[in-house]
Design a protein around this motif. Structure first.
Motif, PDB file in Angstrom:
ATOM      1  N   VAL A   5      -0.010 -90.072 104.905  1.00 10.87           N
ATOM      2  CA  VAL A   5       0.668 -90.584 103.690  1.00 10.87           C
ATOM      3  C   VAL A   5       1.516 -89.285 103.551  1.00 10.87           C
ATOM      4  N   ILE A   6       2.494 -89.597 102.675  1.00  9.17           N
ATOM      5  CA  ILE A   6       3.564 -88.632 102.325  1.00  9.17           C
ATOM      6  C   ILE A   6       3.268 -88.221 100.795  1.00  9.17           C
ATOM      7  N   VAL A   7       2.934 -86.923 100.741  1.00 13.03           N
ATOM      8  CA  VAL A   7       2.627 -86.764  99.068  1.00 13.03           C
ATOM      9  C   VAL A   7       3.785 -85.650  98.511  1.00 13.03           C
ATOM     10  N   ALA A   8       4.610 -85.525  99.186  1.00 13.69           N
ATOM     11  CA  ALA A   8       6.130 -84.532  98.705  1.00 13.69           C
ATOM     12  C   ALA A   8       7.143 -84.869  99.489  1.00 13.69           C
ATOM     13  N   THR A   9       8.306 -85.005  98.957  1.00 10.27           N
ATOM     14  CA  THR A   9       9.552 -84.875  99.575  1.00 10.27           C
ATOM     15  C   THR A   9      10.519 -83.818  98.792  1.00 10.27           C
ATOM     16  N   SER A  98      -0.516 -86.139 114.208  1.00  8.55           N
ATOM     17  CA  SER A  98      -1.399 -85.205 114.092  1.00  8.55           C
ATOM     18  C   SER A  98      -2.386 -85.195 113.202  1.00  8.55           C
ATOM     19  N   VAL A  99      -1.943 -85.641 111.971  1.00  7.40           N
ATOM     20  CA  VAL A  99      -2.935 -85.881 111.020  1.00  7.40           C
ATOM     21  C   VAL A  99      -4.136 -86.922 111.217  1.00  7.40           C
ATOM     22  N   VAL A 100      -3.338 -87.916 111.732  1.00 12.01           N
ATOM     23  CA  VAL A 100      -4.316 -89.308 112.067  1.00 12.01           C
ATOM     24  C   VAL A 100      -5.261 -88.706 113.091  1.00 12.01           C
ATOM     25  N   ALA A 101      -4.700 -87.945 113.927  1.00 16.14           N
ATOM     26  CA  ALA A 101      -5.875 -87.636 115.249  1.00 16.14           C
ATOM     27  C   ALA A 101      -6.730 -86.550 114.742  1.00 16.14           C
ATOM     28  N   GLY A 102      -6.651 -85.984 113.619  1.00 12.53           N
ATOM     29  CA  GLY A 102      -7.457 -84.937 113.115  1.00 12.53           C
ATOM     30  C   GLY A 102      -6.976 -83.675 113.740  1.00 12.53           C
ATOM     31  N   HIS A 103      -5.886 -83.357 114.245  1.00  6.50           N
ATOM     32  CA  HIS A 103      -5.468 -82.205 114.734  1.00  6.50           C
ATOM     33  C   HIS A 103      -5.033 -81.310 113.660  1.00  6.50           C
ATOM     34  N   ALA A 104      -4.626 -81.702 112.576  1.00  2.00           N
ATOM     35  CA  ALA A 104      -4.218 -80.868 111.448  1.00  2.00           C
ATOM     36  C   ALA A 104      -4.399 -81.911 110.052  1.00  2.00           C
ATOM     37  N   SER A 247      -7.510 -88.909 102.434  1.00  2.00           N
ATOM     38  CA  SER A 247      -8.929 -87.952 101.840  1.00  2.00           C
ATOM     39  C   SER A 247      -8.445 -86.517 101.551  1.00  2.00           C
ATOM     40  N   PHE A 248      -7.546 -86.024 102.442  1.00  2.35           N
ATOM     41  CA  PHE A 248      -7.271 -84.757 102.146  1.00  2.35           C
ATOM     42  C   PHE A 248      -6.533 -84.381 100.866  1.00  2.35           C
ATOM     43  N   ALA A 249      -5.775 -85.432 100.687  1.00  6.16           N
ATOM     44  CA  ALA A 249      -4.941 -85.485  99.178  1.00  6.16           C
ATOM     45  C   ALA A 249      -5.794 -85.656  98.171  1.00  6.16           C
ATOM     46  N   ALA A 250      -6.820 -86.436  98.012  1.00  3.50           N
ATOM     47  CA  ALA A 250      -7.771 -86.686  97.075  1.00  3.50           C
ATOM     48  C   ALA A 250      -8.568 -85.379  96.871  1.00  3.50           C
ATOM     49  N   HIS A 252      -7.685 -82.322  97.257  1.00  2.00           N
ATOM     50  CA  HIS A 252      -6.919 -81.227  96.881  1.00  2.00           C
ATOM     51  C   HIS A 252      -5.803 -81.679  95.733  1.00  2.00           C
ATOM     52  N   GLY A 253      -6.122 -82.669  95.015  1.00  2.74           N
ATOM     53  CA  GLY A 253      -5.252 -83.077  93.995  1.00  2.74           C
ATOM     54  C   GLY A 253      -3.847 -83.739  93.970  1.00  2.74           C
ATOM     55  N   LEU A 254      -3.497 -84.064  95.350  1.00  3.64           N
ATOM     56  CA  LEU A 254      -2.300 -84.355  95.486  1.00  3.64           C
ATOM     57  C   LEU A 254      -2.250 -85.989  95.649  1.00  3.64           C
ATOM     58  N   THR A 255      -0.941 -86.356  95.127  1.00  5.91           N
ATOM     59  CA  THR A 255      -0.877 -87.794  94.820  1.00  5.91           C
ATOM     60  C   THR A 255      -0.217 -88.296  95.980  1.00  5.91           C
ATOM     61  N   PRO A 256      -0.617 -89.230  96.725  1.00  3.78           N
ATOM     62  CA  PRO A 256       0.099 -89.955  97.897  1.00  3.78           C
ATOM     63  C   PRO A 256       1.173 -90.856  97.382  1.00  3.78           C
ATOM     64  N   LEU A 257       2.250 -90.856  97.887  1.00  4.96           N
ATOM     65  CA  LEU A 257       3.592 -91.562  97.529  1.00  4.96           C
ATOM     66  C   LEU A 257       3.885 -92.644  98.359  1.00  4.96           C
ATOM     67  N   ALA A 258       3.693 -92.607  99.723  1.00  3.09           N
ATOM     68  CA  ALA A 258       3.679 -94.002 100.399  1.00  3.09           C
ATOM     69  C   ALA A 258       2.777 -93.580 101.888  1.00  3.09           C
ATOM     70  N   ARG A 259       2.436 -94.661 102.235  1.00  2.94           N
ATOM     71  CA  ARG A 259       1.741 -94.589 103.664  1.00  2.94           C
ATOM     72  C   ARG A 259       2.760 -94.560 104.719  1.00  2.94           C
ATOM     73  N   ILE A 260       2.434 -93.946 105.859  1.00  2.00           N
ATOM     74  CA  ILE A 260       3.421 -94.219 107.144  1.00  2.00           C
ATOM     75  C   ILE A 260       2.897 -95.053 107.686  1.00  2.00           C
ATOM     76  N   HIS A 261       3.065 -96.472 107.340  1.00  2.00           N
ATOM     77  CA  HIS A 261       2.765 -97.659 107.701  1.00  2.00           C
ATOM     78  C   HIS A 261       2.756 -97.817 109.226  1.00  2.00           C
ATOM     79  N   THR A 262       4.131 -97.659 109.921  1.00  2.00           N
ATOM     80  CA  THR A 262       4.266 -97.941 111.283  1.00  2.00           C
ATOM     81  C   THR A 262       5.346 -96.806 111.774  1.00  2.00           C
ATOM     82  N   ALA A 263       5.043 -96.642 112.989  1.00  2.00           N
ATOM     83  CA  ALA A 263       6.108 -95.432 113.431  1.00  2.00           C
ATOM     84  C   ALA A 263       6.155 -95.542 115.153  1.00  2.00           C
ATOM     85  N   VAL A 264       7.593 -95.843 115.562  1.00  2.00           N
ATOM     86  CA  VAL A 264       7.727 -96.331 116.854  1.00  2.00           C
ATOM     87  C   VAL A 264       9.095 -95.433 117.248  1.00  2.00           C
ATOM     88  N   VAL A 265       9.362 -95.419 118.608  1.00  2.32           N
ATOM     89  CA  VAL A 265      10.612 -94.995 119.268  1.00  2.32           C
ATOM     90  C   VAL A 265      10.685 -96.029 120.393  1.00  2.32           C
TER      91      VAL A 265
END
Length: 377
Positions: A5-9, A98-104, A247-250, A252-265
């Protein structure tokens, strides 16, 4: 399951060539985007920054250097990537993976390009970046200049698209004028962090006309249809987004703005170069399970006017949902920053208009394209 999820831009204004941001070192320019994010740097695991011309002031890992310039802890690493114009969009994809995989847990992804100070193509110097095998493979193709240092030309590719889809000079000029008109009517103030006294995008031409656009030369082809007016502007700018998990956002008090639903190249013919947003879009839709009509806004980078027009004709998308606040023809295209700039702008538009799904795609050197679907939360 972990998600992304994106929590800030954040983004700087887009400065025109030799304009208000031209006096700002690109490392400093990138640091403004980092410090504008509403995120505690102590939570950041990594910074991934896109940059295309990685030479001179943008060399030696600009992604790490913007961390240091921002005054963030020296324990935060940073790296730099180049997927041409899609570099910062790819940075966001890597962050999400990376965040989905748990690397960060939280990664800042973005990009910077100071084209006034580090000219496009300068990273090649006097070298020929395409070797004999690439030159031999494409030597017979129309539009490939085997004798040139850079044998692939985006401008020639844009002319080839216009010819293949049958776009006229007047159609391209009308599209370019509409880009300026939409950008002039829009407000970007809530997504921009002022830098060096510049608080708004500088490229918007509020007084341009079809007559003025029609008087411009066609530099890429004699009797062609593509001009500087129907091409993206050389620009300076930086942008960044913070990507984490719900879960990490919750925690640490961060508000998810949008979910990265799909990402391709995706990739396509490198000679025509600019058509890959079409297969990238179809790939994203297939993987997402969504239809083109499910998407409420499309941001298709305006590298050249034929690109979004060909995309529109090929996908069956609604024209009124395409680049509703203008695009790079009016706002500018600081190469390594544009992907994150587009995502920042698209997310703000989704939020302001209650649009659940937005799709962003952009053509890239080498005949590639990223596509991302955001789901508003």
């Amino acid at each position: 399951m972990r998600d992304a999820v994106i929590v800030a831009t954040a983004r700087t204004p887009v400065g025109k060539r030799n304009g208000g941001l031209s006096g700002v070192h690109p490392v400093d320019l990138g640091s403004f985007a980092l410090n504008a994010l509403a995120v505690d740097p102590a939570l950041v695991d990594d910074v991934i920054f896109g940059c295309v011309s990685q030479s001179g002031e943008q060399s030696w890992n600009v992604g790490r250097n913007v961390v240091l310039a921002a005054g963030w802890p020296v324990t935060i690493p940073g790296t730099t990537l180049d997927r041409q114009c899609g570099s910062s969009q790819q940075a966001i994809h890597f962050a999400a993976a990376s965040v989905v995989a748990g690397h960060a847990d939280l990664i800042v992804a973005g990009g910077v390009e100071a084209m006034s100070r580090v000219p496009m193509g300068s990273s090649a110097g006097t070298a020929q970046p395409y070797g004999p095998l690439v030159r031999a493979r494409f030597a017979a193709e129309e539009g490939f200049d085997a004798e040139a240092q850079i044998p692939f030309s985006q401008g020639v590719g844009a002319e080839m698209i216009a010819s293949r889809w049958g776009f006229t000079r007047s159609q391209l000029d009308e599209y370019a004028l509409a880009s300026h008109e939409k950008a002039a009517a829009a407000s970007f103030a809530d997504e921009i962090t002022p830098v060096a006294g510049v608080s708004a995008d500088e490229g918007i031409r509020r007084d341009t006309t079809l007559a003025a656009l029609g008087a411009l030369k066609t530099p890429f082809k004699q009797d062609g249809v593509v001009t500087a007016g129907s091409a993206s502007q050389i620009s300076d700018g930086a942008a960044a987004v913070a990507v984490t998990t719900s879960s990490f956002a919750a925690e640490h008090g961060l508000t998810p703005l949008a979910r990265i639903h799909t990402a391709v190249v995706a990739a396509d013919d490198p000679v025509i170069m600019l058509t890959a947003p079409i297969p990238a879009t179809f790939k994203a839709l297939q993987r997402s399970g969504l239809s083109i009509d499910d998407i409420g806004v499309y941001e298709v980078n305006e590298a050249f006017a034929p690109v979004p027009l060909a995309w529109l004709a090929s996908t069956g998308a609604r024209a009124d949902r395409l680049n509703p606040r203008g695009g790079a023809i009016a706002l500018g295209h600081p190469l390594g920053a544009t992907g994150a700039r587009l995502m920042t702008s698209m997310l703000h538009y989704q939020r302001d208009n209650g649009i659940r799904y937005g799709l962003q795609t952009m053509c890239e050197g080498g005949g590639m394209a990223n596509a991302t679907i955001l789901e508003l939360l």
